[in-house]
Write an enzyme that holds these catalytic residues in place. Structure first.
Site, mmCIF file in Angstrom:
data_model
loop_
_atom_site.group_PDB
_atom_site.id
_atom_site.type_symbol
_atom_site.label_atom_id
_atom_site.label_comp_id
_atom_site.label_asym_id
_atom_site.label_seq_id
_atom_site.Cartn_x
_atom_site.Cartn_y
_atom_site.Cartn_z
ATOM 1 N N ASP A 189 43.326 22.458 40.169
ATOM 2 C CA ASP A 189 43.337 23.772 40.695
ATOM 3 C C ASP A 189 43.374 23.495 42.333
ATOM 4 O O ASP A 189 42.754 22.635 42.764
ATOM 5 C CB ASP A 189 42.123 24.761 40.526
ATOM 6 C CG ASP A 189 42.341 26.002 41.236
ATOM 7 O OD1 ASP A 189 43.330 26.375 41.043
ATOM 8 O OD2 ASP A 189 41.208 26.353 41.721
ATOM 9 N N GLU A 273 48.548 24.541 39.117
ATOM 10 C CA GLU A 273 48.837 25.973 39.093
ATOM 11 C C GLU A 273 50.151 26.024 39.961
ATOM 12 O O GLU A 273 50.211 25.101 40.909
ATOM 13 C CB GLU A 273 47.724 26.583 40.182
ATOM 14 C CG GLU A 273 47.200 27.719 39.577
ATOM 15 C CD GLU A 273 46.227 28.233 40.655
ATOM 16 O OE1 GLU A 273 45.718 27.470 41.479
ATOM 17 O OE2 GLU A 273 45.673 29.166 40.616
ATOM 18 N N CYS A 331 36.629 33.017 31.474
ATOM 19 C CA CYS A 331 35.464 32.107 31.007
ATOM 20 C C CYS A 331 36.224 31.169 30.259
ATOM 21 O O CYS A 331 36.598 31.496 28.997
ATOM 22 C CB CYS A 331 34.229 33.100 30.678
ATOM 23 S SG CYS A 331 32.998 32.097 29.735
ATOM 24 N N CYS A 334 33.811 31.328 26.666
ATOM 25 C CA CYS A 334 33.805 32.149 25.574
ATOM 26 C C CYS A 334 35.447 32.986 25.774
ATOM 27 O O CYS A 334 35.763 33.938 24.639
ATOM 28 C CB CYS A 334 32.859 33.412 25.754
ATOM 29 S SG CYS A 334 32.981 34.241 26.996
ATOM 30 N N CYS A 351 29.099 34.798 33.424
ATOM 31 C CA CYS A 351 30.143 35.428 32.627
ATOM 32 C C CYS A 351 29.045 36.547 31.911
ATOM 33 O O CYS A 351 27.953 36.074 31.622
ATOM 34 C CB CYS A 351 30.583 34.633 31.675
ATOM 35 S SG CYS A 351 31.427 35.472 30.186
ATOM 36 N N CYS A 354 28.788 35.785 27.794
ATOM 37 C CA CYS A 354 28.097 34.428 27.090
ATOM 38 C C CYS A 354 27.070 33.954 28.308
ATOM 39 O O CYS A 354 26.462 33.034 28.003
ATOM 40 C CB CYS A 354 29.023 33.449 26.832
ATOM 41 S SG CYS A 354 29.715 32.416 28.184
ATOM 42 N N ASP A 361 36.567 27.349 41.008
ATOM 43 C CA ASP A 361 37.674 26.332 41.015
ATOM 44 C C ASP A 361 37.619 25.534 39.917
ATOM 45 O O ASP A 361 38.700 25.218 39.155
ATOM 46 C CB ASP A 361 37.781 25.602 42.348
ATOM 47 C CG ASP A 361 38.100 26.224 43.720
ATOM 48 O OD1 ASP A 361 38.562 27.388 43.335
ATOM 49 O OD2 ASP A 361 37.588 25.756 44.544
HETATM 50 ZN ZN LIG Z 1 31.776 33.551 28.741
#
Ligand SMILES: [Zn+2]
Length: 377
Positions: A189, A273, A331, A334, A351, A354, A361
């Site tokens: 990234d 990216e 995330c 999850c 998140c 989860c 980053d």
């Molecule tokens: Zn998550």
């Protein structure tokens, strides 16, 4: 995606040149003639267009009678100047909205260069020297050899503002690339304050000496702008800036080469990216960004180019991830897509599904890695 076979590789090699006084004079003459023919042909084209509304097709050969000194220099250098002019002029002709009128080459531009082509060995290397048309054998420091069986296509001779001479040789050779079945993956990234944040490596920060040199350069440039025009002190300061500038550029290039080599040797597929648009958005919203804006951009572009060819030589692959892929919003644990933290100043988030805690980053780099893995499968 990973095909075996012979591929033609084009690669540029840059070496320092050590011309004799006589050869320096010939280089200066060639730089001057190239600039002259470019400007002369351009001004004739612009005049002709003004008078007739038509396109003038002129060539360097037409000018040799009127300006016989043009015959003293490498005619291919003049031909290449014409090619450059044609490119700029055709762009302008076809799309004047996007391409401005070609600009005249200024004598004040301290960086002088010309390009010539190898025709049946007219340019060749032998015994720490390179043979150039009209110039003869020029001493060079060949810190690494050209690949075996490579063919020199074109060369560009340049003189830096501090008075050093370089030759950049574009060579072509066939390379047997063995296919790599990808086993190791990495995501990168673009990071605002460093070169990159990686999914499985430490963050790559620009070394301190480079930051310091950048600062010294910026200071020297400010000082230069305050000096009186045409003064002796200004000339001295200009030289100081030029030398610093070269030093910083070389250090930066070395640093990027080292990082790219390190990663290309260790990973089979590297995802990045596709940055152009996103980087600018980050910059605008990120606000304070002291360590050379353009440096970071140039650094990233230069770096990813290096990475791409260093991987390709080994049958490996750089994969550019679509810039709209929400790498920092997913995330990676999850798969929950975060819609709230659009604000780019938010460096960390939790998140809600989860409960994982994310560095923005790092999380993005991991998602980029997984997307690269998915694409290359
Ligand atoms: Zn998550």
């Amino acid at each position: 995606m990973f095909k075996a076979g012979e591929i033609i590789v084009n690669k540029a090699y840059r070496y320092r040149l050590y011309p004799t006084t006589e050869q320096k004079i010939m280089f200066a003459k060639t730089f001057g003639c190239v600039r002259f023919i470019y400007n002369k042909m351009l001004s004739d084209r612009l005049d002709y267009y003004k008078e007739t509304g038509k396109k003038l097709h002129n060539t360097p050969a037409q000018y040799k009678e009127e300006f016989p000194w043009l015959k003293e220099v490498d005619s291919l250098a003049l031909a290449n100047a014409q090619m450059n002019l044609n490119k700029a002029y055709n762009n302008f002709w076809n799309d004047s909205k996007h391409f401005g009128k070609p600009r005249f080459k200024s004598k004040k531009n301290r960086r002088a260069s010309y390009s010539t082509n190898n025709q049946k060995g007219s340019v060749r290397i032998g015994g720490h020297k390179v043979k150039l048309p009209k110039v003869g054998w020029v001493k060079l420091c060949q810190h690494r050899p050209l690949p075996e069986n490579s063919i020199i296509k074109t060369v560009t001779i340049s003189k830096t503002p501090s008075g050093k001479y370089y030759i950049s040789m574009l060579v072509e050779y066939e390379n047997q690339i063995l296919p790599v079945i990808p086993k190791t993956f990495l995501g990168l990234d673009f990071a605002m304050h460093s070169l990159y944040v990686a999914s499985d490596e430490d963050e790559a920060k620009y070394p301190d000496f480079l930051r310091k040199a950048e600062k010294r350069l910026a200071k020297a440039q400010r000082k230069l702008s305050q000096k009186q025009k045409e003064s002796h002190n200004r000339e001295k300061q200009r030289l100081r800036v030029a030398i610093l500038h070269e030093k910083v550029a070389n250090q930066r290039r070395d640093f990027l080469h080292k990082k790219a080599r390190y990663l290309a040797d260790r990973y089979d597929v590297i995802g990045i990216e596709d940055i152009s648009v996103k980087a600018m958005a980050k910059r605008k919203k990120g606000g304070k960004f002291s360590f050379g804006k353009s440096v970071a951009d140039n650094g990233w572009n230069m770096f990813t180019n290096m990475l791409e060819y260093k991987l390709a030589w080994q049958g490996k692959k750089l994969i550019k991830i679509d810039k709209w892929y929400p790498s920092s919003q997913l995330c990676h644990v999850c798969g929950y897509q975060n819609h709230e933290t659009k604000d780019l100043s938010v460096r960390e988030w939790d998140c809600p599904k989860c409960g994982s805690h994310h560095n923005r980053d790092k999380n993005a780099a991991i998602n980029i890695r997984e997307e690269a893995r998915r694409i290359s499968a």
